[in-house]
Design a protein around this motif. Structure first.
Motif, PDB file in Angstrom:
ATOM      1  N   HIS A 244      -4.583  -1.721   1.418  1.00  0.00           N
ATOM      2  CA  HIS A 244      -4.230  -2.137   2.778  1.00  0.00           C
ATOM      3  C   HIS A 244      -5.360  -2.959   3.410  1.00  0.00           C
ATOM      4  O   HIS A 244      -5.122  -4.008   4.002  1.00  0.00           O
ATOM      5  N   PHE A 245      -6.592  -2.506   3.275  1.00  0.00           N
ATOM      6  CA  PHE A 245      -7.704  -3.220   3.885  1.00  0.00           C
ATOM      7  C   PHE A 245      -8.062  -4.491   3.132  1.00  0.00           C
ATOM      8  O   PHE A 245      -8.545  -5.453   3.744  1.00  0.00           O
TER       9      PHE A 245
ATOM     10  N   PHE B 266       0.743   4.131  -2.856  1.00  0.00           N
ATOM     11  CA  PHE B 266       0.485   5.512  -2.473  1.00  0.00           C
ATOM     12  C   PHE B 266       1.589   6.440  -2.981  1.00  0.00           C
ATOM     13  O   PHE B 266       1.320   7.458  -3.633  1.00  0.00           O
TER      14      PHE B 266
ATOM     15  N   PRO C 267       0.812  -1.226   0.000  1.00  0.00           N
ATOM     16  CA  PRO C 267       0.000   0.000   0.000  1.00  0.00           C
ATOM     17  C   PRO C 267       0.842   1.272   0.000  1.00  0.00           C
ATOM     18  O   PRO C 267       0.505   2.251  -0.670  1.00  0.00           O
TER      19      PRO C 267
ATOM     20  N   ALA D 181      -3.856   8.183  -1.587  1.00  0.00           N
ATOM     21  CA  ALA D 181      -4.215   7.757  -0.236  1.00  0.00           C
ATOM     22  C   ALA D 181      -5.400   6.804  -0.256  1.00  0.00           C
ATOM     23  O   ALA D 181      -5.403   5.795   0.457  1.00  0.00           O
TER      24      ALA D 181
ATOM     25  N   PHE E 251      -5.029   3.006   1.019  1.00  0.00           N
ATOM     26  CA  PHE E 251      -5.845   2.484   2.115  1.00  0.00           C
ATOM     27  C   PHE E 251      -6.709   1.320   1.652  1.00  0.00           C
ATOM     28  O   PHE E 251      -6.899   0.345   2.378  1.00  0.00           O
TER      29      PHE E 251
END
Length: 78
Positions: A59-60, A38, A34, A52, A56
């Motif tokens: 990442h999730f 980014f 991630p 961003a 994110f």
């Protein structure tokens, strides 16, 4: 009154080392992709918000599969 069993205080060195390696690899897997997305999006397009949101999001998505990733890494290290 409840009587709780005694805690096990002795943990072998092998278990601790395996725990450290699995935790380290999970942290790397959760953080690096991630962050790379980014920074790559921000560097090439200059759009902070888009980078961003995508970072994110990835990442999730990775976090959703953390159980499977952890089991796989534990199998490899064991």
């Amino acid at each position: 009154m409840f009587k709780f069993p005694k805690k096990k205080n002795e943990v072998s060195i092998e278990v601790l080392i395996r725990f450290i390696w699995v935790s380290l690899l999970l942290a790397i897997i959760f953080a690096i992709p991630p962050l790379a997305l980014f920074l790559g999006i921000y560097h090439f397009t200059g759009e902070l918000i888009i980078g961003a949101v995508i970072g994110f999001g990835i990442h999730f998505v990775i976090l959703a599969f953390s159980g499977r990733i952890s089991k796989f890494i534990t199998k490899i290290i064991s």
